[in-house]
Every structure is written in C-alpha cells, then in structure tokens.
Design an enzyme around this catalytic site. Structure first.
Site, PDB file in Angstrom:
ATOM      1  N   TYR A 127       0.852  -1.194   0.000  1.00 55.31           N
ATOM      2  CA  TYR A 127       0.000   0.000   0.000  1.00 55.31           C
ATOM      3  C   TYR A 127       0.888   1.245   0.000  1.00 55.31           C
ATOM      4  CZ  TYR A 127      -3.328   3.583   1.049  1.00 55.31           C
ATOM      5  OH  TYR A 127      -4.077   4.722   0.963  1.00 55.31           O
ATOM      6  N   GLN A 189     -10.282   0.989   1.873  1.00 56.83           N
ATOM      7  CA  GLN A 189     -10.864   0.158   0.812  1.00 56.83           C
ATOM      8  C   GLN A 189      -9.789  -0.610   0.040  1.00 56.83           C
ATOM      9  OE1 GLN A 189     -11.120   3.447   1.161  1.00 56.83           O
ATOM     10  NE2 GLN A 189     -10.913   4.565  -0.771  1.00 56.83           N
ATOM     11  N   ASN A 212      -2.801   6.382   7.125  1.00 61.17           N
ATOM     12  CA  ASN A 212      -3.445   7.137   8.195  1.00 61.17           C
ATOM     13  C   ASN A 212      -4.134   6.178   9.178  1.00 61.17           C
ATOM     14  OD1 ASN A 212      -5.832   6.326   6.944  1.00 61.17           O
ATOM     15  ND2 ASN A 212      -6.099   8.273   5.883  1.00 61.17           N
ATOM     16  N   SER A 237       2.865   9.236  11.306  1.00 59.52           N
ATOM     17  CA  SER A 237       4.295   9.252  11.595  1.00 59.52           C
ATOM     18  C   SER A 237       4.622  10.046  12.863  1.00 59.52           C
ATOM     19  CB  SER A 237       5.041   9.848  10.399  1.00 59.52           C
ATOM     20  OG  SER A 237       6.394   9.483  10.425  1.00 59.52           O
ATOM     21  N   GLN A 259       8.814  16.004  10.468  1.00 60.84           N
ATOM     22  CA  GLN A 259       7.837  14.991  10.832  1.00 60.84           C
ATOM     23  C   GLN A 259       6.434  15.573  10.874  1.00 60.84           C
ATOM     24  OE1 GLN A 259       7.454  11.327  10.772  1.00 60.84           O
ATOM     25  NE2 GLN A 259       9.517  12.007  11.195  1.00 60.84           N
ATOM     26  N   HIS A 262       4.014  15.749   7.774  1.00 58.02           N
ATOM     27  CA  HIS A 262       3.379  14.542   7.231  1.00 58.02           C
ATOM     28  C   HIS A 262       1.863  14.640   7.306  1.00 58.02           C
ATOM     29  CE1 HIS A 262       6.239  11.574   5.911  1.00 58.02           C
ATOM     30  NE2 HIS A 262       7.014  11.788   6.948  1.00 58.02           N
ATOM     31  N   GLU A 326       8.740   5.867  16.605  1.00 55.25           N
ATOM     32  CA  GLU A 326       9.013   5.352  15.264  1.00 55.25           C
ATOM     33  C   GLU A 326      10.416   5.788  14.838  1.00 55.25           C
ATOM     34  OE1 GLU A 326       7.154   5.763  10.740  1.00 55.25           O
ATOM     35  OE2 GLU A 326       6.752   7.305  12.244  1.00 55.25           O
ATOM     36  N   HIS A 327      10.705   7.075  14.979  1.00 58.05           N
ATOM     37  CA  HIS A 327      12.023   7.634  14.669  1.00 58.05           C
ATOM     38  C   HIS A 327      12.612   8.254  15.928  1.00 58.05           C
ATOM     39  CE1 HIS A 327       9.590   8.147  10.884  1.00 58.05           C
ATOM     40  NE2 HIS A 327      10.617   7.486  10.406  1.00 58.05           N
ATOM     41  N   ASP A 360      14.378   8.428   5.446  1.00 64.24           N
ATOM     42  CA  ASP A 360      13.105   8.403   4.725  1.00 64.24           C
ATOM     43  C   ASP A 360      13.302   8.123   3.242  1.00 64.24           C
ATOM     44  OD1 ASP A 360      11.190   8.666   6.624  1.00 64.24           O
ATOM     45  OD2 ASP A 360      10.788  10.782   6.293  1.00 64.24           O
ATOM     46  N   HIS A 419       1.996 -40.847  20.023  1.00 69.25           N
ATOM     47  CA  HIS A 419       3.271 -40.182  19.804  1.00 69.25           C
ATOM     48  C   HIS A 419       4.421 -41.142  20.127  1.00 69.25           C
ATOM     49  CE1 HIS A 419       0.980 -36.493  19.501  1.00 69.25           C
ATOM     50  NE2 HIS A 419       2.081 -35.758  19.365  1.00 69.25           N
TER      51      HIS A 419
END
Length: 428
Positions: A127, A189, A212, A237, A259, A262, A326-327, A360, A419
C-alpha cells in the site's frame, strides 16, 4: 510553541497519558472502516470505483494502469529526478541485500540434523499512501525487499490522482522494480480489496505499508477476519528528538517540522537536558514554519506535540523507551554514551548531521516502521518481512537410537501413546 513538561514532576500515570497517541476512544474510526470493508466484500470493484468518486473525487473507468501507461508517466519527470530515485533504489537494495542469509545445519545429537530454509511469501500487497502527499519512496522501501525475497506476485495499490492516474515519480519507481501494473485504490478500501480480493484485484497473503488511522485500523481488522497477515501497525508518523546543550536549535526545529508536515495527526516530541535549547527551538519553529508550503498541516501537528525537560541524557532515554518512537534522533556530541540504552525505537539517527529525512529517502534503511508505541514489540520492514523460515529435520538410524527413548519418555509422561508408538515402531 511546544508545551513543556518537567520529567521529574511526571507520575507513571502522567507518562502513560503523555505517550498515548492516535486513539479511537469512541470507535468512530473502527465503525467507518467496518462499513468500508463490508462494502468492498459485498460489491467488489463497484465499491472501489464508488470510493474513488467519494474520497478522491475522480471517476475511474478501470481500476489499474498497465506497463505502457506506467512508462509514459515515468518519462514525465526530469532526468535529475530519475537519477535521485535510482540512487535511492541502489542504496536501499545494497542495505537490504545483506539481510538474506542461509543458515547452517545444526546436529543437535549424533544423527539428528535440524535447519531452517527461507521461502518467499508468494503474494504480497504493497500500500502506497497518496493522500496529502504521494510517497514514491515508500514504493521503493517495500518493493525492493519484496524483490530481493523473491515474492512471485507483488500487488501495488495507491490512490488515484485527479487525473485518474498516478504521478511520474511512483511510475518511475515501478519501472525500477519491474512491476507492470498498479491498482488505483486507496485508504481502508484498498486494504480490504487486497485482503479479500475483487474481480480485478488479487487477494494477497500479506499486506504492507503505512497509512493514516483508517488504513492502520483496516490492516488490524482484516488480519482478524481473514488468513491475511500484515507487516505491522504503521500509522501516522512520529519522531522523538533527544537533544542536549551541544545541539543546534535550527537543526532540531527542522527535524521536528520534517515529521510534523506529514499530517495533522503526526507527532514531534522534543526531549532535552537544556532549558535554553527548548526556548531556542521554539523560536526556530516559529521562524521555519512560515516558509513551509504545508505550514498549516505542520502547525496543527506541532499543537499536538510537546517537549520534556530532563536532567541528563540517561533520563531522556528513560522517557524515550516509554514513548517507543518510530524515529529517534539523538542530537548530542555524546550520542555514543546512550545507544546501548535504546530499548524501543523503530529507526535511530545519531549525531548532528543525520537527519531523519535521510532514512526516509536514500540512506538505505527502511522507513516503514512501527508507530504508536508498537516499537516495543515490532521491527521495521526488512527482507525478513517478506519471507517465511521453514524448519527441517532429518534423523538417521544412529540418531533414532540417541533420541528415541527421550521422545518415548516425554510422550508417555504427557499421556500421548500414539506419539510414543510413532518412535517405538521405528526402533523395532
């Protein structure tokens, strides 16, 4: 201006409230995504065309572009732009190509051999966000490790632009990756279409890509509804900058704004040992934000961000590990003293001259990373994300003599006679 908190004054409950982000307290996002998924399951291609009309304001006659159209769009960008994408592709490929390693066979007992072999995930869905900013770099970050892993089918989805097509940058990345088709679907979707399949879009085995809150929620939901897995929760982000008195306030402000632009739900957190630096950074934020084309978006994100004043870098790392960014950017002459204390972070940027934007785009590391605190338990995307590691074992006659009685004893104590018999019959 960033609202400032004193770390020494924060209770554990205060910290938990402070590090919480991208919540859906009234389940409004979940309810919307549930409706979208149901529409895609029931109406397939018609639902995707309808959502393109509703969300992207474009009337689609078909849900994909093929090789000839992709090549035509790719040639609309300048040679300098093509070259920049080529260098990014090469650096990302160089870094990720080291991740595909063959493991050794281990003989756990004489005649008992065990090993793992790597197999690619056959069908993967990528995506590529395309809302307020179209991100060709994300296509490289996902497509390159998918190619290195050897995935047989790579399905790419991205929202259509007003023209009903994609931009030339994404198209050029498709050429670099040797991908001949892209599907024109965005948002929740697109995730639903890749998870369940439609007449046009193939169903995949695993879905990758940031997005998002609606995209993130859709990924989590389809994983629970189907046998499709996801890379990680990778939503809006975020960055945490840990800085001391040696940091340049202009650099720090630029990193926070990089950042913040974004999206309005992005978050930029500054953790500093120096109160004077906080004041200087706030001044820089005011000056730099006015020059940004996306200043309104960045300003709203900064409103939802904050600063934390700590006694030293070690205390700053304590807060950072709670936040699990994240960063993580460490802007200090002494960054080497704290790297061993980093427990939770998606990707780390060390020193004054290492902006997060390098990762990035073109340093080589992957920018598809866990957000919202999931860096406590998830890694960023790598070649490992696109493969399965299957275990093998082979036992010789000698090996059966060594291990047989052990298995018989353990099977018997668990009350699993069949077994035990599977070993006993071979020993006879």
């Amino acid at each position: 201006m960033l609202k400032t908190y004193q770390y020494k004054d924060l209770t554990p409950a205060d910290i938990q409230n402070l590090i919480r982000r991208n919540t859906d307290p009234n389940n409004a996002i979940q309810q919307t995504v549930e409706t979208i998924i149901q529409d895609v399951v029931q109406s397939g291609d018609d639902a995707l065309i309808g959502f393109a009309r509703k969300f992207d304001q474009v009337e689609l006659s078909k849900l994909y572009l093929e090789k000839a159209e992709i090549e035509e769009l790719a040639m609309t960008i300048s040679r300098d732009q093509q070259r920049a994408l080529e260098i990014a592709f090469q650096n990302i490929h160089k870094f990720h190509s080291t991740q595909l390693r063959r493991e050794r066979v281990t003989e756990t007992m004489p005649g008992v051999k065990c090993w793992r072999e790597v197999r690619p995930i056959e069908k993967v869905g990528l995506y590529i966000p395309g809302g307020s900013a179209v991100l060709p770099s994300t296509l490289l970050m996902l497509g390159v490790p998918a190619r290195i892993a050897g995935c047989k089918e790579i399905v790419v989805c991205s929202p259509p632009q007003k023209s009903g097509k994609i931009n030339g940058f994404v198209a050029y990345c498709l050429l670099l990756l040797k991908i001949d088709r892209i599907y024109l679907a965005g948002g929740a979707q697109a995730i639903a279409a890749m998870a369940f399949g439609t007449a046009t879009l193939p169903k995949v085995d695993k879905i990758f890509g940031p997005g998002n809150q609606f995209v993130t929620k859709a990924k989590a939901m389809v994983q629970g509804m189907t046998n499709v897995s996801i890379d990680m929760p990778a939503g809006p982000s975020e960055v945490l900058v840990l800085a001391d008195h040696t940091a340049n306030p202009a650099y720090v402000a630029a990193d926070l704004l990089a950042q913040a632009e974004h999206g309005v739900d992005s978050q930029a957190v500054l953790v500093s040992t120096d109160e004077k630096l906080l004041s200087a950074v706030n001044k820089e934020l005011t000056q730099q934000i006015d020059d940004l084309p996306r200043r309104e978006i960045a300003a709203k994100a900064i409103e939802n961000s904050y600063a934390v004043l700590v006694q030293d870098l070690a205390e700053g790392m304590q807060f950072s590990n709670h936040y699990a960014p994240e960063h993580l950017i460490i802007e200090s002459d002494s960054w080497q003293t704290v790297t061993n204390h980093i427990l939770n972070a998606g990707s780390v940027f060390l020193g004054h001259l290492t902006p997060e934007s390098a990762g990035d785009y073109a340093s080589g590391t992957n920018h598809t990373l866990p957000t919202s605190g999931y860096a406590r338990s998830y890694s960023g995307v790598s070649v490992d994300s696109f493969v399965k590691k299957i275990t093998f074992q082979q036992i010789s006659e000698e090996g059966l003599q060594h291990i047989g009685s052990v298995v018989e004893t353990l099977a018997e104590l668990e009350g699993l006679q069949a077994h035990k018999n599977a070993v006993s019959i071979r020993k006879k």
